[in-house]
Enzyme design. Structure first.
Site, mmCIF file in Angstrom:
data_model
loop_
_atom_site.group_PDB
_atom_site.id
_atom_site.type_symbol
_atom_site.label_atom_id
_atom_site.label_comp_id
_atom_site.label_asym_id
_atom_site.label_seq_id
_atom_site.Cartn_x
_atom_site.Cartn_y
_atom_site.Cartn_z
ATOM 1 C CD GLU A 136 39.076 -32.579 -34.738
ATOM 2 O OE1 GLU A 136 37.988 -33.158 -34.821
ATOM 3 O OE2 GLU A 136 39.526 -32.111 -33.670
ATOM 4 C CG HIS A 138 40.839 -29.093 -17.369
ATOM 5 N ND1 HIS A 138 42.013 -28.525 -16.930
ATOM 6 C CD2 HIS A 138 40.242 -29.646 -16.275
ATOM 7 C CE1 HIS A 138 42.122 -28.721 -15.614
ATOM 8 N NE2 HIS A 138 41.070 -29.399 -15.192
ATOM 9 C CD GLU A 139 35.704 -29.485 -24.843
ATOM 10 O OE1 GLU A 139 36.156 -30.498 -25.373
ATOM 11 O OE2 GLU A 139 35.933 -28.324 -25.272
ATOM 12 C CD GLU A 157 41.462 -34.328 -31.729
ATOM 13 O OE1 GLU A 157 41.182 -33.135 -31.540
ATOM 14 O OE2 GLU A 157 40.602 -35.227 -31.751
ATOM 15 C CD GLU A 200 37.341 -36.919 -31.917
ATOM 16 O OE1 GLU A 200 37.774 -37.022 -30.771
ATOM 17 O OE2 GLU A 200 37.034 -35.833 -32.440
HETATM 18 C C1 NOJ Z 1 36.742 -33.604 -28.962
HETATM 19 C C2 NOJ Z 1 37.925 -34.407 -28.536
HETATM 20 O O1 NOJ Z 1 38.775 -34.648 -29.615
HETATM 21 C C3 NOJ Z 1 37.404 -35.685 -27.923
HETATM 22 O O2 NOJ Z 1 38.475 -36.554 -27.616
HETATM 23 C C4 NOJ Z 1 36.575 -35.349 -26.717
HETATM 24 O O3 NOJ Z 1 36.050 -36.541 -26.191
HETATM 25 C C5 NOJ Z 1 35.425 -34.426 -27.095
HETATM 26 N N1 NOJ Z 1 35.921 -33.297 -27.807
HETATM 27 C C6 NOJ Z 1 34.655 -33.930 -25.895
HETATM 28 O O4 NOJ Z 1 35.422 -33.016 -25.182
HETATM 29 CA CA CA Z 2 38.852 -33.316 -31.701
#
Ligand code: NOJ
Ligand code: CA
Length: 699
Positions: free
Chosen positions: A169, A411-412, A499, A505
Site C-alpha cells: 500500500e 471477514h476481517e 486490493e 481508502e
Molecule cells: C483494510 C481494508 O483495505 C479496508 O477496505 C477495510 O475496511 C479495513 N481494512 C478494515 O477491515
Molecule cells: Ca488495505
C-alpha cells in the site's frame, strides 16, 4: 465453454550444448538460451533487433542441492501454440494465447540433477518457469534462493514501490536504476519485520527505456511458492529475484515434481500494448470451476466509507473491551452509538441500492471482535458467525431478498490466517445459510502464524485454499491484504477482485495523487482486477469533519472515468448514499456503467501521465469511454473509429466543467449529449487531476 484452436509444431533438437534461439510469432522478440562455461543456464532477449535483456543467469538454490551450475543441455523441445479461450468475465470476451515455446532440458552430475526451463515467447512478451522433475537425488527441497537475473542495458526509468514482505500500500516512484536508492530512502519504513532493506522493489513493476520500450516485470500463476520481489543492482542496471522468506529464512519447502510460477516480461514500444496485454492470464491454468453460472460480476455499495471519513464512526460496537476484568461477553458491552453496521442503517443502504440498481451491499463491522485489535480468546479475535447485538442477520437476510439486493459479508481476520482456516467451513456455511454469496476478506496486521509474512509461501497457499473452499460453497471473493494477484483469477474466476495496492481508502488518509491511478493499470492491474473503490463524490475530508484537512487527488468527473480505467468485475460505488443524492445526474453514470466487457480498446496511454480507454458492454452494443490525466490538464483525443461503421450513437459526456481542478474545484462537472459515429474524433478537455466518462448508446 473454452474453444481451443491449436496448431502444434514439435521438434526435439539433438543433444547440442550450443545456444538455442526462438522468436515470437511475429518475430519482434528473439530469445536466446544457453549454458555458460560453468554450466549455468543463461538467457537474453532482443526486441526489434536490439538487445533488451542482456545475458542473465537462471537457477535455484536449496539446502539439499543447488540447481545453478554444472548443467549440460540434453534436449530442446519447441512447439507453437495458437488457441483462444473465453474468460468468465473480464476486459475481452475472447483471449488469444499465441506463443512459441522452448523447453530446455538440463542435466548435471555429481550430484545428479535434472532441470527443465520452459520459455514461452509471445508477440507481447516472455514467460519462463523452472520445472523440477522427480530426481535421483533429494526430492524434497528447502529452497533458499532463486537467482533469476533480469539484466538491462541502460539506466532505464523505473516505476516501482519498495520491496516489502507484508504490504503493497505505497505510492509509486518514477525513478531510474541510478536514482533508486534516493527514491526508496524517501519511503517511510514500516516495522523491522517488514523491511527488506537494500534496493529491493516489488513486482509488478514497469520500466521504460530511452527508445522508448516499455517492460512490465511480474509473475504468473503464483501457487505453492513465495511471491517474488526484485533486488536491484543500481550500478549495473540489473535485477534479480528475491523470494519472500519465512522467518527462518526459508523461501519455500518443495516436493518434486514441482513447477515454479512463470517469470513474466511484457514488452512493447507502445505503452497501450502493456495495458491490453493478456500475457499473465495466458500463462495461468484454464478455469478449474466446472459450473461458473453462479459467478456474477457486480456493483456494490458499503457500510464502509462512513468509518473512513474521520467522523468518529467505528467498526466496533462498543468503546469497551472484552479484555477488561469482569467483561465476559458482548451482551454486557455498552454500545458506543457510533456503529453504522446496525440493522436500521443497513436497511437504508439496501433501499438505496435497490432503488438504483446496485447489486450488493457490503457491511463491515457486523461481527464480534473489533473492540480488541489483538489476539485473545484462545488466540481467536474475530468470530465469523457471531453478529453484534444490533445487527439482525435473519431480518436483514429477508429484507435484502425482498428488495432484490445481495448482502456482502466481511471477514476481517486481523491477519490471523491460521485461525481463519479453522473457522472457514463454519463461516462459509453461515454465509450460505443467510443468503450471502460474496465475501470481502482482510488481513490487517502481522500474520499469524508469526513465522509468516503476507506474501510468503504459507500465505500464498492460504489464499489458494480460501479461494478453493469458497468455490466449493459457490462464494465469490474480494481479498484485501492478500498476496499480489498473478492471474489466478483465470483458474478461479470466483476470485473477482483484490486490493493488493494502495486503494481509494487512502483518500481519507492524506490522499492519493492523481498520477496514482495513471500508473496502477500499468503495474498492479497486470495481475488482475483491483478493488480500488471508485465513485467518491465528496472529496474534501473537511466536509465530514472540520478538523480534517486531507483531500482526494481527483475531480468528481474523474471518479466516473475510473470505472473504465480501473476495470473490475466487483466494482464499488464507495461514497455515502447522501452524497449520491446530492449529485443524482452524475450518479446516473455509475448506475449505467457495466462491470463486464466484450472488448476493450486502449486509445491513449503513458505511464504516470494519462490513460484513455473504450470498452464495449458484454451485454449490449453500448460502448463506454474513460479518460484520466495526472496533475496536469490535458486534452484527450478520443478516436471513435472502433464504433461500427455507419451506425449512429448518442454520446452522454460526463466531464470536468471549465475551471474544475482536483484541489480547488473538484465538484465542477457538466453533462452534455452529442450524436457521433465512427468518423468522429472527440477532443476532450480534462482538468488538472480530472477525467471524463462517456456512455455511447446505439441509436
Ligand atoms: C483494510 C481494508 O483495505 C479496508 O477496505 C477495510 O475496511 C479495513 N481494512 C478494515 O477491515
Ligand atoms: Ca488495505
Amino acid at each position: 465453454m473454452m474453444k481451443i484452436l491449436m496448431s502444434l509444431i514439435m521438434s526435439t533438437a539433438a543433444l547440442t550444448g550450443a545456444a538455442v534461439d526462438i522468436s515470437s510469432p511475429n518475430g519482434a522478440l528473439r530469445l536466446n538460451v544457453d549454458v555458460d562455461s560453468a554450466g549455468t543456464p543463461v538467457y537474453s532477449l532482443d526486441y526489434k533487433g536490439k538487445q533488451l535483456v542482456a545475458p542473465g543467469k537462471l537457477g535455484l538454490k536449496a539446502d539439499e542441492t543447488a540447481f545453478t551450475d554444472g548443467f549440460r543441455i540434453v534436449g530442446v523441445d519447441t512447439v507453437t501454440v495458437d488457441r483462444t479461450w473465453e474468460p468468465v468475465w473480464g476486459e475481452y470476451d475472447k483471449v488469444r494465447d499465441h506463443f512459441r515455446e522452448l523447453a530446455l532440458h538440463l542435466e548435471a552430475d555429481k550430484p545428479d540433477r535434472k532441470l527443465t526451463i520452459r520459455f514461452r515467447v509471445f508477440d507481447d512478451g516472455l514467460g519462463f518457469r523452472y520445472e523440477l522433475p522427480v530426481q535421483d537425488g533429494p526430492n524434497y527441497l528447502t529452497l533458499r534462493d532463486e537467482i533469476t537475473e533480469f539484466n538491462f542495458t541502460g539506466d532505464h526509468k523505473l516505476y516501482c514501490i519498495p520491496g516489502d514482505y507484508d504490504t503493497d500500500e505505497y505510492l509509486w516512484s518514477e525513478t531510474s536504476f541510478s536514482k533508486l536508492p534516493e527514491a526508496l530512502g524517501n519511503y517511510r519504513r514500516h516495522s523491522e519485520a517488514q523491511r527488506t532493506g537494500g534496493n529491493t522493489i516489488q513486482t509488478p513493476m514497469l520500466m521504460k527505456t530511452a527508445d522508448p520500450v516499455y517492460v512490465n516485470i511480474h509473475e504468473a500463476a503464483l501457487d505453492g511458492y513465495p511471491a517474488m520481489l526484485l533486488d536491484v543492482d543500481t550500478e549495473n542496471n540489473s535485477m534479480s529475484a528475491h523470494l519472500v522468506p519465512d522467518r527462518l529464512g526459508v523461501s519455500a519447502y518443495l516436493q518434486m515434481p514441482f513447477n515454479t510460477p512463470w517469470r513474466t516480461l511484457i514488452v512493447s514500444d507502445d505503452a497501450r500494448d502493456i495495458l491490453s496485454s493478456q500475457l499473465v492470464l495466458n500463462l495461468n491454468e484454464p478455469c478449474k470451476i466446472e459450473d461458473t453460472s453462479w459467478i456474477k460480476p457486480m456493483k456494490f455499495m458499503g457500510v464502509w466509507w462512513e468509518m473512513f471519513t474521520g467522523n468518529q464512526k467505528t467498526w466496533a460496537y462498543s468503546d469497551d473491551s472484552l479484555a477488561k476484568p469482569g467483561v465476559t461477553d458482548y451482551s454486557k458491552l455498552k454500545p458506543n452509538g457510533r456503529h453504522p453496521a446496525n440493522t436500521e442503517n443497513v436497511k437504508k443502504y439496501i433501499d438505496f441500492a435497490s432503488e438504483n440498481g446496485i447489486d450488493g451491499v457490503l457491511v463491515e463491522g457486523w461481527n464480534e471482535g473489533w473492540e480488541d485489535w489483538a489476539s485473545f480468546r484462545k488466540n481467536r479475535q474475530f468470530l465469523f458467525d457471531k453478529p453484534y447485538p444490533d445487527f439482525d442477520v435473519p431480518a436483514l437476510r429477508d429484507y435484502a431478498k425482498e428488495k432484490g439486493v445481495k448482502l456482502i459479508m466481511h471477514h476481517e481476520t486481523a491477519a490471523n490466517a491460521a485461525d481463519y482456516e479453522l473457522q472457514l467451513d463454519r463461516a462459509f456455511q453461515y454465509m450460505k445459510d443467510n443468503n450471502y454469496d460474496a465475501v470481502k476478506t482482510g488481513y490487517v496486521g502481522a500474520i499469524i502464524p508469526r513465522s509468516e509474512h503476507h506474501t510468503s509461501q504459507w500465505m500464498v497457499d492460504h489464499a489458494r485454499h480460501v479461494i478453493e473452499r469458497a468455490a466449493d460453497y459457490k462464494i465469490m471473493v474480494d481479498s484485501h491484504e492478500a498476496p499480489r494477484p498473478t492471474g489466478l483469477c483465470r483458474t478461479y474466476p470466483n476470485w473477482l477482485a483484490q486490493e493488493s495496492a494502495r486503494g481509494g481508502e487512502f483518500e481519507s488518509m492524506g490522499g492519493n495523487p492523481p498520477s496514482h491511478t495513471c500508473i496502477l493499470p500499468f503495474t498492479r492491474l497486470k495481475g488482475g482486477p483491483m478493488d480500488y473503490t471508485p465513485g467518491l463524490f465528496e472529496t474534501r475530508m473537511s466536509y465530514y469533519n472540520e478538523g480534517k484537512d486531507s483531500q482526494a487527488g481527483t475531480t468528481l468527473a474523474r471518479q466516473l472515468a475510473l470505472y473504465l480505467t480501473m476495470p473490475s468485475p466487483m466494482q464499488m460505488a464507495c461514497d455515502l448514499p447522501e452524497n449520491y443524492q446530492r449529485f443524482p445526474d452524475a450518479f446516473q453514470f455509475i448506475k449505467d456503467v457495466p462491470v463486464d466487457w466484450s472488448d476493450s480498446k486502449y486509445l491513449e496511454a503513458e505511464p504516470n501521465r494519462y490513460i484513455t480507454v473504450a470498452r464495449r458492454d458484454k451485454n449490449s452494443d453500448n460502448w463506454f469511454v474513460g479518460a484520466i490525466t495526472d496533475e496536469n490538464p490535458r486534452t484527450a483525443t478520443i478516436d471513435l473509429s472502433f464504433l461500427p461503421k455507419g451506425e449512429k450513437f448518442e454520446a452522454t459526456i460526463y466531464e470536468d466543467a471549465p475551471g474544475a481542478h482536483w484541489k480547488d474545484n473538484p465538484q465542477a462537472y457538466r453533462i452534455r449529449k452529442v450524436e457521433v459515429d465512427s468518423r468522429k474524433k472527440l477532443k476532450q478537455p480534462l482538468a488538472a487531476g480530472g477525467g471524463a466518462a462517456i456512455m455511447l448508446r446505439k441509436k
